[in-house]
Design a protein around this motif. Structure first.
Motif, PDB file in Angstrom:
ATOM      1  N   TYR A   1       0.834  -1.168  -0.352  1.00 34.42           N
ATOM      2  CA  TYR A   1      -0.487   0.347  -0.292  1.00 34.42           C
ATOM      3  C   TYR A   1       1.058   0.679  -0.255  1.00 34.42           C
ATOM      4  O   TYR A   1       2.057   1.473   0.509  1.00 34.42           O
ATOM      5  N   PHE A   2       0.148   1.979  -0.667  1.00 36.56           N
ATOM      6  CA  PHE A   2       0.798   3.432  -0.217  1.00 36.56           C
ATOM      7  C   PHE A   2       0.146   4.671   1.078  1.00 36.56           C
ATOM      8  O   PHE A   2      -1.181   4.572   1.057  1.00 36.56           O
ATOM      9  N   GLU A   3       0.768   5.217   1.578  1.00 36.69           N
ATOM     10  CA  GLU A   3       0.163   6.341   2.017  1.00 36.69           C
ATOM     11  C   GLU A   3       0.746   7.462   1.936  1.00 36.69           C
ATOM     12  O   GLU A   3       1.726   7.697   1.761  1.00 36.69           O
ATOM     13  N   ILE A   4      -0.436   8.769   2.386  1.00 30.80           N
ATOM     14  CA  ILE A   4       0.348  10.283   1.640  1.00 30.80           C
ATOM     15  C   ILE A   4      -0.088  10.842   3.453  1.00 30.80           C
ATOM     16  O   ILE A   4      -1.062  10.963   4.048  1.00 30.80           O
ATOM     17  N   TRP A   5       1.003  12.038   3.235  1.00 28.71           N
ATOM     18  CA  TRP A   5       0.436  12.674   4.492  1.00 28.71           C
ATOM     19  C   TRP A   5       1.435  14.245   3.931  1.00 28.71           C
ATOM     20  O   TRP A   5       2.382  14.005   4.298  1.00 28.71           O
TER      21      TRP A   5
ATOM     22  N   GLU B   1      -2.904   8.116  -8.115  1.00 36.48           N
ATOM     23  CA  GLU B   1      -4.057   7.827  -8.167  1.00 36.48           C
ATOM     24  C   GLU B   1      -3.927   7.425  -9.919  1.00 36.48           C
ATOM     25  O   GLU B   1      -4.041   6.223 -10.449  1.00 36.48           O
ATOM     26  N   LYS B   2      -3.699   8.180 -10.760  1.00 32.35           N
ATOM     27  CA  LYS B   2      -3.192   8.339 -11.906  1.00 32.35           C
ATOM     28  C   LYS B   2      -2.012   7.360 -13.009  1.00 32.35           C
ATOM     29  O   LYS B   2      -2.038   6.577 -13.369  1.00 32.35           O
ATOM     30  N   GLN B   3      -1.576   7.060 -11.566  1.00 31.45           N
ATOM     31  CA  GLN B   3       0.083   6.581 -12.549  1.00 31.45           C
ATOM     32  C   GLN B   3      -0.374   5.302 -12.139  1.00 31.45           C
ATOM     33  O   GLN B   3       0.513   3.858 -13.078  1.00 31.45           O
ATOM     34  N   MET B   4      -1.680   4.629 -10.745  1.00 30.49           N
ATOM     35  CA  MET B   4      -1.248   3.395 -10.717  1.00 30.49           C
ATOM     36  C   MET B   4      -2.852   2.822 -10.872  1.00 30.49           C
ATOM     37  O   MET B   4      -3.689   1.734 -10.937  1.00 30.49           O
ATOM     38  N   LEU B   5      -3.118   3.233 -12.230  1.00 27.27           N
ATOM     39  CA  LEU B   5      -4.470   3.421 -13.394  1.00 27.27           C
ATOM     40  C   LEU B   5      -4.417   1.787 -13.513  1.00 27.27           C
ATOM     41  O   LEU B   5      -3.308   1.946 -14.573  1.00 27.27           O
ATOM     42  N   GLU B   6      -5.633   0.921 -13.545  1.00 26.87           N
ATOM     43  CA  GLU B   6      -5.975  -0.113 -14.090  1.00 26.87           C
ATOM     44  C   GLU B   6      -4.286  -0.712 -13.751  1.00 26.87           C
ATOM     45  O   GLU B   6      -4.705  -1.982 -14.352  1.00 26.87           O
ATOM     46  N   LYS B   7      -3.546  -0.314 -12.499  1.00 27.41           N
ATOM     47  CA  LYS B   7      -2.492  -1.589 -11.872  1.00 27.41           C
ATOM     48  C   LYS B   7      -3.111  -2.666 -10.842  1.00 27.41           C
ATOM     49  O   LYS B   7      -2.194  -3.389  -9.922  1.00 27.41           O
ATOM     50  N   ASP B   8      -4.710  -2.661 -10.523  1.00 25.03           N
ATOM     51  CA  ASP B   8      -4.498  -3.045  -9.047  1.00 25.03           C
ATOM     52  C   ASP B   8      -4.679  -2.203  -8.049  1.00 25.03           C
ATOM     53  O   ASP B   8      -4.416  -3.128  -6.547  1.00 25.03           O
ATOM     54  N   PHE B   9      -4.676  -1.365  -8.165  1.00 21.65           N
ATOM     55  CA  PHE B   9      -4.226  -0.309  -6.316  1.00 21.65           C
ATOM     56  C   PHE B   9      -5.604  -0.035  -6.293  1.00 21.65           C
ATOM     57  O   PHE B   9      -6.338   0.947  -7.446  1.00 21.65           O
ATOM     58  N   ILE B  10      -6.671   0.198  -4.879  1.00 18.73           N
ATOM     59  CA  ILE B  10      -7.656   0.954  -4.772  1.00 18.73           C
ATOM     60  C   ILE B  10      -7.590   1.922  -3.774  1.00 18.73           C
ATOM     61  O   ILE B  10      -6.243   1.723  -2.913  1.00 18.73           O
ATOM     62  N   ARG B  11      -8.120   3.410  -4.026  1.00 21.52           N
ATOM     63  CA  ARG B  11      -8.340   4.289  -3.230  1.00 21.52           C
ATOM     64  C   ARG B  11      -9.288   3.737  -1.985  1.00 21.52           C
ATOM     65  O   ARG B  11      -9.826   3.611  -2.061  1.00 21.52           O
ATOM     66  N   VAL B  12      -8.391   4.257  -0.373  1.00 24.99           N
ATOM     67  CA  VAL B  12      -9.341   3.060   0.177  1.00 24.99           C
ATOM     68  C   VAL B  12      -9.729   4.373   0.962  1.00 24.99           C
ATOM     69  O   VAL B  12     -10.486   4.098   2.400  1.00 24.99           O
TER      70      VAL B  12
ATOM     71  N   ASN C   1      -3.191  -2.410  -2.825  1.00 21.40           N
ATOM     72  CA  ASN C   1      -2.992  -3.308  -3.962  1.00 21.40           C
ATOM     73  C   ASN C   1      -4.390  -4.374  -3.394  1.00 21.40           C
ATOM     74  O   ASN C   1      -4.077  -4.568  -2.425  1.00 21.40           O
ATOM     75  N   LEU C   2      -4.676  -4.355  -3.995  1.00 18.80           N
ATOM     76  CA  LEU C   2      -5.894  -5.715  -4.102  1.00 18.80           C
ATOM     77  C   LEU C   2      -5.725  -6.874  -4.079  1.00 18.80           C
ATOM     78  O   LEU C   2      -6.926  -7.747  -2.798  1.00 18.80           O
ATOM     79  N   SER C   3      -4.776  -6.977  -3.822  1.00 19.19           N
ATOM     80  CA  SER C   3      -3.993  -8.663  -4.312  1.00 19.19           C
ATOM     81  C   SER C   3      -4.054  -9.162  -2.742  1.00 19.19           C
ATOM     82  O   SER C   3      -3.013 -10.074  -2.266  1.00 19.19           O
ATOM     83  N   TYR C   4      -2.895  -8.159  -2.013  1.00 16.89           N
ATOM     84  CA  TYR C   4      -3.034  -7.532  -0.407  1.00 16.89           C
ATOM     85  C   TYR C   4      -4.118  -7.839   0.497  1.00 16.89           C
ATOM     86  O   TYR C   4      -3.919  -8.051   1.770  1.00 16.89           O
ATOM     87  N   ILE C   5      -5.446  -7.508   0.218  1.00 17.82           N
ATOM     88  CA  ILE C   5      -6.398  -7.454   0.767  1.00 17.82           C
ATOM     89  C   ILE C   5      -6.747  -9.116   1.062  1.00 17.82           C
ATOM     90  O   ILE C   5      -6.525  -9.902   0.050  1.00 17.82           O
TER      91      ILE C   5
ATOM     92  N   PHE D   1     -12.623  -5.048  -5.329  1.00 20.06           N
ATOM     93  CA  PHE D   1     -12.261  -6.491  -5.243  1.00 20.06           C
ATOM     94  C   PHE D   1     -13.141  -7.378  -5.936  1.00 20.06           C
ATOM     95  O   PHE D   1     -12.807  -8.417  -5.573  1.00 20.06           O
ATOM     96  N   SER D   2     -14.842  -7.315  -5.320  1.00 23.14           N
ATOM     97  CA  SER D   2     -15.082  -8.389  -5.725  1.00 23.14           C
ATOM     98  C   SER D   2     -14.968  -8.638  -7.869  1.00 23.14           C
ATOM     99  O   SER D   2     -14.526  -9.735  -7.630  1.00 23.14           O
ATOM    100  N   LYS D   3     -14.625  -7.246  -7.965  1.00 23.29           N
ATOM    101  CA  LYS D   3     -14.222  -7.908  -9.285  1.00 23.29           C
ATOM    102  C   LYS D   3     -12.671  -8.380  -9.871  1.00 23.29           C
ATOM    103  O   LYS D   3     -12.481  -8.789 -10.668  1.00 23.29           O
ATOM    104  N   TYR D   4     -11.556  -7.924  -8.750  1.00 28.11           N
ATOM    105  CA  TYR D   4     -10.849  -8.979  -9.241  1.00 28.11           C
ATOM    106  C   TYR D   4     -10.455 -10.268  -8.456  1.00 28.11           C
ATOM    107  O   TYR D   4      -9.898 -10.326  -9.646  1.00 28.11           O
ATOM    108  N   ILE D   5     -11.034 -10.408  -7.628  1.00 25.02           N
ATOM    109  CA  ILE D   5     -11.647 -11.415  -7.794  1.00 25.02           C
ATOM    110  C   ILE D   5     -12.239 -12.311  -8.554  1.00 25.02           C
ATOM    111  O   ILE D   5     -11.663 -13.842  -8.912  1.00 25.02           O
ATOM    112  N   SER D   6     -13.268 -12.065  -9.538  1.00 26.00           N
ATOM    113  CA  SER D   6     -14.139 -12.684 -10.187  1.00 26.00           C
ATOM    114  C   SER D   6     -13.183 -12.977 -11.555  1.00 26.00           C
ATOM    115  O   SER D   6     -12.957 -13.991 -12.546  1.00 26.00           O
ATOM    116  N   ARG D   7     -11.816 -12.136 -11.890  1.00 24.75           N
ATOM    117  CA  ARG D   7     -11.011 -11.820 -12.283  1.00 24.75           C
ATOM    118  C   ARG D   7     -10.418 -12.807 -12.674  1.00 24.75           C
ATOM    119  O   ARG D   7      -9.577 -13.465 -13.715  1.00 24.75           O
TER     120      ARG D   7
END
Length: 246
Positions: A153-157, A181-192, A199-203, A233-239
């Motif tokens: 994950y990324f965190e920003i402050w 967010e723009k840099q990680m678009l379509e790379k399975d990262f999601i803003r929570v 990273n969706l694969s780490y959830i 996450f649901s779409k990631y699991i399905s895909r």
């Protein structure tokens, strides 16, 4: 070069799957190294200091003291991001793998040679894709190149972005969430959250107002992001076809 580990407490199964893996690697002109382990404990011991040695792990579920499912969970906690293919004689364990994200389940003696080859090639493709996807960031004179598969994950402050990768490593640089967010678009990262991109694969699992990563880290979920995070996450699991069995 693709590194493959095979873990099964039955030597006949080790011999069988070693032959199949080698056969399809040769057929498809894929250079591999193959190592075998006869227990989950032996595999964990070998990977304890360097959990990402293998690109692909074939893992028997029904083993002695430590079964394959528990072995996989311990590997993920170590930070292992290898592609895992379960070998099983039963479908009973399918839905226990929510936090493991395996490539597939292969039911012993019920999987055709064509299906075995198909799953083998899919795992190869996933492993190779991970190797080629890199995240590049700079801070002062330091330039960091990190495989995306290693970033949890990324965190920003206040314009300081911290990249969390591997098990406990971190790197800071200046940037904005919008740029990230723009840099990680379509790379399975999601803003929570306004301060977190995951990273969706780490959830591993969702809690009421947070989510737990495979590293054990608990990340808050902003109320305005909850729905889109669960949908993504649901779409990631399905895909990923994680729960498909043939």
């Amino acid at each position: 070069m693709v590194t493959i580990f095979l873990c099964d407490d039955n030597q006949q199964m080790i011999d069988k799957y070693s032959r199949l893996i080698t056969q399809y690697a040769n057929k498809n002109r894929i250079t591999i190294t193959l190592s075998a382990f006869n227990s989950g404990e032996a595999l964990l011991f070998h990977l304890s200091d360097s959990p990402n040695q293998a690109d692909i792990i074939y893992l028997d579920i029904l083993m002695g003291h430590l079964n394959g499912m528990e072995t996989a969970k311990k590997l993920r906690k170590l930070g292992c991001n290898s592609e895992i293919i379960f070998l099983t004689t039963s479908e009973d364990y399918v839905f226990e793998a929510f936090d493991i994200t395996p490539v597939h389940y292969l039911v012993k003696d019920s999987t055709s040679s064509e299906k075995f080859e198909q799953i083998f090639l899919r795992a190869i493709s996933l492993a190779e894709a991970k190797k080629t996807e890199l995240f590049v960031c700079e801070s002062g004179s330091t330039r960091k190149v990190i495989p995306l598969k290693d970033i949890s994950y990324f965190e920003i402050w206040k314009r300081v972005v911290m990249v969390h990768y591997k098990s406990e490593e971190k790197f800071e640089y200046y940037g904005t969430m919008e740029q990230l967010e723009k840099q990680m678009l379509e790379k399975d990262f999601i803003r929570v959250h306004r301060s977190y991109l995951v990273n969706l694969s780490y959830i591993a699992k969702f809690q009421r107002q947070s989510l737990v990563l495979k590293t054990g880290k608990v990340i808050p979920i902003g109320i305005t992001y909850l729905k889109q995070v669960k949908e993504a996450f649901s779409k990631y699991i399905s895909r990923s076809n994680i729960y498909s069995i043939d």
